[in-house]
Design an enzyme around this catalytic site. Structure first.
Site, PDB file in Angstrom:
ATOM      1  CG  ASP A   1       4.276  -9.853  -4.290  1.00  0.00           C
ATOM      2  OD1 ASP A   1       3.682 -10.711  -4.955  1.00  0.00           O
ATOM      3  OD2 ASP A   1       3.666  -9.065  -3.531  1.00  0.00           O
TER       4      ASP A   1
HETATM    5  C1  GLC Z   1       0.474  -9.615  -2.344  1.00  0.00           C
HETATM    6  C2  GLC Z   1       0.370 -10.047  -3.790  1.00  0.00           C
HETATM    7  C3  GLC Z   1       0.476  -8.920  -4.764  1.00  0.00           C
HETATM    8  C4  GLC Z   1      -0.109  -7.664  -4.154  1.00  0.00           C
HETATM    9  C5  GLC Z   1       0.803  -7.274  -2.999  1.00  0.00           C
HETATM   10  C6  GLC Z   1       0.259  -6.043  -2.255  1.00  0.00           C
HETATM   11  O1  GLC Z   1       1.139 -10.574  -1.565  1.00  0.00           O
HETATM   12  O2  GLC Z   1       1.196 -11.114  -4.230  1.00  0.00           O
HETATM   13  O3  GLC Z   1      -0.232  -9.314  -5.949  1.00  0.00           O
HETATM   14  O4  GLC Z   1      -0.170  -6.616  -5.105  1.00  0.00           O
HETATM   15  O5  GLC Z   1       0.998  -8.328  -2.070  1.00  0.00           O
HETATM   16  O6  GLC Z   1      -0.962  -6.344  -1.654  1.00  0.00           O
END
Ligand code: GLC
Length: 742
Positions: free
Chosen positions: A269
């Site tokens: 993430d």
């Molecule tokens: C965010 C989220 C994730 C998302 C990613 C890109 O912090 O936790 O669900 O897809 O970053 O935006």
């Protein structure tokens, strides 16, 4: 650092893509390999650095690029200006639509209709791919049982069986059957795993989950997504039982690779590799990078300053083996080869507008919204509204004419002028014969601190400096008083739900309850529409408002869907994907709990308020009653390895066509563990005409009967006796029994 190789998963040497990837890999430097494992955010304020990283081969993927000309420009740099010309992979949060915004995922789960979910996500994929996006960070398949956790809106609720069916439908919608299909994208289920069990519902905080709950509740939707062939998995932010999910080799390699045979690639993430140091897990960024890679994070998603730039040095220092690094690089290269990016790296810019504005997409969005709405109350059949009897409608509430709110969070490429608000929809449907007037009544409420999304273009909440609180409140009440019916739209503002949006209570924010009470006080019949992404405290309304329809955040076409249901052109058929507590005091509260001492007092566990839900899991009313009869199971003894067929007759005993969701629940009466009083093990949504009777069948076999047992620490099917119910929700009464035997 232990130099063991990450398990590369099954032998893939038989594949042509593997050979092509191997040939390319052999020409790559360690720095180029680290670049392929790096995905950078590409925001206007970081564009220069992002572009430089592409040009230098330090980034092999980007996210948050959503313009076809820009994706082509950046792709051209990668293909034509880097030494090896490896194309970029573009990812984006295409959660519930790209330009056509569908109902939020929790709403789509409430449709209990995998087909509409598949159709919706195939459109989302087509629109995203038309602008050069190859990969959707979706579906979110985290089971959520705590309404304080704002991301409940992004998933499919509390139940692993519904969650698994929904996860597979999303994946199949995004990906179709051919990874090279120019209208499909890679599906990236997230956040692996257990993110929805955040302590106190506080987003990002640790999750402590027993093995039994992990295997029986939180992991099954991910396994279903893997079985459906998802090309990517995104790891979660938080500590799972003390080990950060992003550095958790048991999760990312033992479970995902060795147990489930996942063939795709794993992405962290945002910043969660760097965060391993923040967690106090990694000593420094070099340690964070090597331990994430070794655990099974193939690609690092990061704003800036990737930890993975340290990998070449760690390789030289012997902190990681070439095998570990190459295993991950091969997965990325194979993904790009399988998508045909080397042959077709660019997107047809002239086609994107035509795809994004295709009217059939809007039709599916409206249908998805109609099928997701849940009728919670309809005392005296206030609904559907009879337009022949109505001269005036008062539409009241701050959400009723707001094109931003109706599409909910995780919406970026929307167009307000393409969004049908509730006022638009009702006026369009009511025509000239009914006077539809609108009054917001109250100003919007605000969070204690801003949402991370408030800073995005077009997302800044309006502070309404000129809002006349008393005047607007009075105007709304006067309007209700002078109208035949008052439709009141209440809920949470869309920046109060989703990521970085955990909340300590379930109350309606701001002066909404005060507004509702004043409208009810006028004596005008009231219909309450809820715009929400988690259960809210509506106990007052549930006692005094005759009609309550949960419309969720219904998306671009939400206004038409709301109007079609209010006027009865479509009957509501959605069902709750979660148990709806009376208040936060009862949380956690689920329908699939085990029996315990004095089960007859399950509703009296607190002496100060009932411990029963306001609405049970799977609940939802329709405009027509349904009857269930003649439940049968054949054979009624299921021997190991065999399956039984369960059938039931469903009849629409009402006077109009309507939908119901036949739900099958089982309870194991005894065995080597206490089992839930009701477990969902089958469902089918049916559309029946007035008086129509249909036999619905389900299969019951090892997949439905096995469970992970904490005593033997393995999957088991006990020899036992079972109750089985089928009906319209988890309180179904039509019952039969069966047993299992060797
Ligand atoms: C965010 C989220 C994730 C998302 C990613 C890109 O912090 O936790 O669900 O897809 O970053 O935006």
């Amino acid at each position: 650092m232990d130099n063991r190789d990450a398990s590369p998963g099954p032998d893939r040497e038989g594949r042509e893509t593997w050979h092509r990837a191997q040939e390319l890999l052999a020409r790559m430097t360690p720095a180029e390999k680290a670049g392929q494992l790096t995905q950078l955010f590409y925001f206007p304020q970081t564009a220069a650095k992002g572009e430089a990283a592409v040009r230098s081969g330090e980034a092999g993927a980007l996210l948050f690029v959503a313009d076809p000309a820009e994706t082509n420009r950046l792709q051209r740099i990668a293909v034509e200006e880097t030494r090896l010309g490896i194309p970029l992979l573009f990812g984006f949060d295409v959660i519930h639509g790209f330009r056509t915004i569908f109902p939020v995922p929790l709403a789509m789960a409430a449709s209990w209709d995998p087909d509409i979910i598949k159709r919706a996500q195939s459109i989302a994929a087509k629109e995203a791919r038309a602008v050069g996006i190859h990969w959707a960070f979706a579906p979110m398949v985290d089971i959520a049982r705590d309404p304080r956790w704002g991301r409940m809106i992004e998933g499919a609720g509390e139940d692993p069986f519904l969650g698994s069916a929904v996860a597979a439908a999303h994946v199949r919608g995004f990906q179709g059957d051919d990874p090279a299909d120019a209208d499909r994208v890679i599906s990236g289920p997230k956040h692996f795993a257990g993110y929805g069990a955040a302590m106190g519902g506080r987003d990002y905080d640790e999750a402590n989950i027993s093995d039994s709950e992990l295997w029986n509740v939180y992991l099954p939707p991910f396994e279903a997504a893997v079985k459906a062939g998802c090309g990517n998995i995104m790891a979660a932010y938080m500590d799972l039982n003390g080990i950060p999910a992003t550095g958790n080799r048991w999760l990312l390699s033992e479970v995902l690779r060795n147990t489930w045979d996942f063939q795709g690639f794993v992405v962290s993430d945002a910043n969660s590799v760097r965060d391993l140091e923040t967690h106090g897990f990694a000593r420094n960024q070099e340690d964070a990078a090597t331990r994430a890679l070794w655990a099974g994070i193939d690609m690092e998603m990061v704003f800036m300053d990737p930890a993975y730039t340290t990998l070449p040095q760690s390789l030289g220092d012997g902190q990681i083996s070439e095998g570990v690094l190459d295993t991950s690089v091969l997965r990325i290269l194979e993904t790009k080869i399988n998508m045909g990016l080397f042959e077709n790296p660019y997107v047809d810019e002239s086609r994107s507008t035509e795809v994004l504005e295709a009217s059939p997409h809007r039709e599916v969005a409206r249908e998805a919204a109609e099928r997701s709405m849940v009728l919670l109350r309809n005392e005296g059949n206030v609904l559907p509204l009879d337009d022949a009897q109505l001269a005036s409608i008062a539409l009241i509430g701050p959400f009723a004419d707001d094109p931003r709110e109706i599409i909910g969070p995780w919406s970026f490429d929307f167009r307000n002028d393409e969004t049908v608000t509730i006022l638009d929809g009702i006026r369009h449907r009511a025509g000239n014969g009914i006077d539809v007037r609108y009054a917001p009544g109250i100003r919007r409420a605000h969070r204690v601190f801003p949402s991370m999304f408030d800073a995005f273009p077009g997302q800044e909440p309006d502070r309404q400096p000129d809002f006349d609180d008393d005047g607007e409140f009075r105007k709304a009440i006067d309007l209700a008083t002078s109208s035949d019916v008052a439709v009141v739209v209440l809920g949470e503002w869309q920046n109060m739900i989703g990521e970085d949006a955990s909340r300590a209570s379930m109350t309606l924010p701001g002066r909404q309850t005060e507004l509702l009470q004043a409208v009810v006080e006028t004596g005008t019949p009231v219909v309450l529409l809820l715009m929400n992404g988690r259960p809210l405290d509506i106990t007052w309304a549930n006692d005094r408002v005759p009609a309550i329809l949960d419309i969720w955040y219904p998306g671009s076409q939400g206004g038409h869907a709301v109007a079609n249901i209010l006027f009865g052109d479509v009957a509501p058929g959605g069902k709750l994907p979660f148990t709806w507590p009376r208040s936060m005091n009862q949380v956690p509260l689920i329908s699939s709990h085990t029996r315990s001492h004095q089960p007859e007092k399950q509703g009296e566990r607190y002496w100060d308020e009932p411990s029963t839900p306001l609405f049970p899991f799977g609940y939802g009313l329709s405009y027509s009653p349904f009857a269930y009869r003649n439940i049968r199971i054949t054979p009624d003894t299921i021997h190991s390895g065999t399956t039984a067929t369960v059938s039931v007759e469903v009849t629409n005993t009402g006077a109009r066509t309507a939908d119901d969701v036949a739900q099958m629940y089982i309870h194991q009466r005894f065995g080597s563990a206490s089992r839930p009083i009701r477990e969902l093990k089958g469902f089918q949504r049916v559309t029946l005409e007035a008086g129509e009777r249909r036999t619905v069948t389900f299969t019951l076999g090892p997949d439905q009967l096995r469970y992970w047992n904490a005593a033997v620490r393995d999957w088991v099917i006990d020899e036992a006796e079972f109750d089985l119910w089928i009906g319209s929700d988890s309180t179904a009464s039509l019952q039969t029994t069966f047993s299992t035997a060797r």
